[in-house]
Design an enzyme around this catalytic site. Structure first.
Site, mmCIF file in Angstrom:
data_model
loop_
_atom_site.group_PDB
_atom_site.id
_atom_site.type_symbol
_atom_site.label_atom_id
_atom_site.label_comp_id
_atom_site.label_asym_id
_atom_site.label_seq_id
_atom_site.Cartn_x
_atom_site.Cartn_y
_atom_site.Cartn_z
ATOM 1 N N CYS A 164 -2.832 -6.665 0.185
ATOM 2 C CA CYS A 164 -2.810 -5.401 -0.547
ATOM 3 C C CYS A 164 -1.362 -5.010 -0.794
ATOM 4 C CB CYS A 164 -3.535 -4.306 0.225
ATOM 5 S SG CYS A 164 -3.510 -2.720 -0.656
ATOM 6 N N CYS B 173 -0.402 -1.290 -0.087
ATOM 7 C CA CYS B 173 -0.311 -0.966 1.342
ATOM 8 C C CYS B 173 0.880 -1.663 1.995
ATOM 9 C CB CYS B 173 -1.612 -1.312 2.049
ATOM 10 S SG CYS B 173 -3.011 -0.272 1.534
#
Length: 181
Positions: free
Chosen positions: A132, A135
């Site tokens: 991700c 993130c």
């Protein structure tokens, strides 16, 4: 099964992983014990390999306090959710999704009861496993703002890569058992 038995039982083609685990986990001097073992636990959980996860949690319980062990598990849990949600936002071309409220409970980001930078480091490690980008960028920024050096972050991600690769090998060995002689 004990973690060392699991590592020592890796097939010959994974010798580099055994060596890297020995030098970069067992002989690690760059991370505190809590940072190291929280990274190992959260990453093992993210691999979804039950043998590796169980062995890692058992080993880490010798080093981490019960609170820190639960926090490492919580980092894996919350990032398992967040990584999917925010990766979707990153991957879609429809910008409207970024304007919509997440409405996902994330209380553990404030209530984990361990050093904040350690928890953020574990979230970063799980986000790297789960690919991700949003993130990874967010948690890397937080740990750097809180004073963690690139060298320490890099050390944690090295550990993450080793643990993840061990999980991959263990999964592949279960999927393709050794042929009978």
């Amino acid at each position: 099964m004990a973690l060392d038995d699991l590592i020592n039982g890796l097939p010959a083609y994974a010798k580099d992983l055994k060596l890297n685990f020995s030098t970069l986990v067992r002989q690690n001097t760059e991370l505190t014990p809590q940072q190291l073992w929280g990274t190992v636990v959260s990453t093992a959980i993210a691999t979804r390999n039950p043998d590796l996860t169980a062995a890692t949690i058992e080993e880490a319980a010798k080093v981490l306090s019960p609170v820190a062990l639960d926090a490492a598990k919580a980092a894996a849990a919350i990032m398992g959710m967040n990584n999917i949600y925010y990766r979707f936002h990153h991957l879609t071309e429809n910008e409207k999704y970024a304007t919509l409220p997440a409405r996902l409970r994330m209380n553990v980001l404030r209530t984990h009861n361990v050093d904040h930078v350690d928890f953020e480091l574990w979230c970063l490690a799980v986000s790297a496993v789960n690919a991700c980008g949003k993130c990874v960028s967010s948690h890397e920024n937080v740990v750097r703002q809180k004073g963690m050096t690139e060298e320490v972050v890099n050390a944690a991600i090295r550990v993450t890569s080793i643990v993840h690769a061990i999980g991959v090998v263990l999964d592949s060995e279960k999927a393709s058992p050794t042929p009978a002689a």
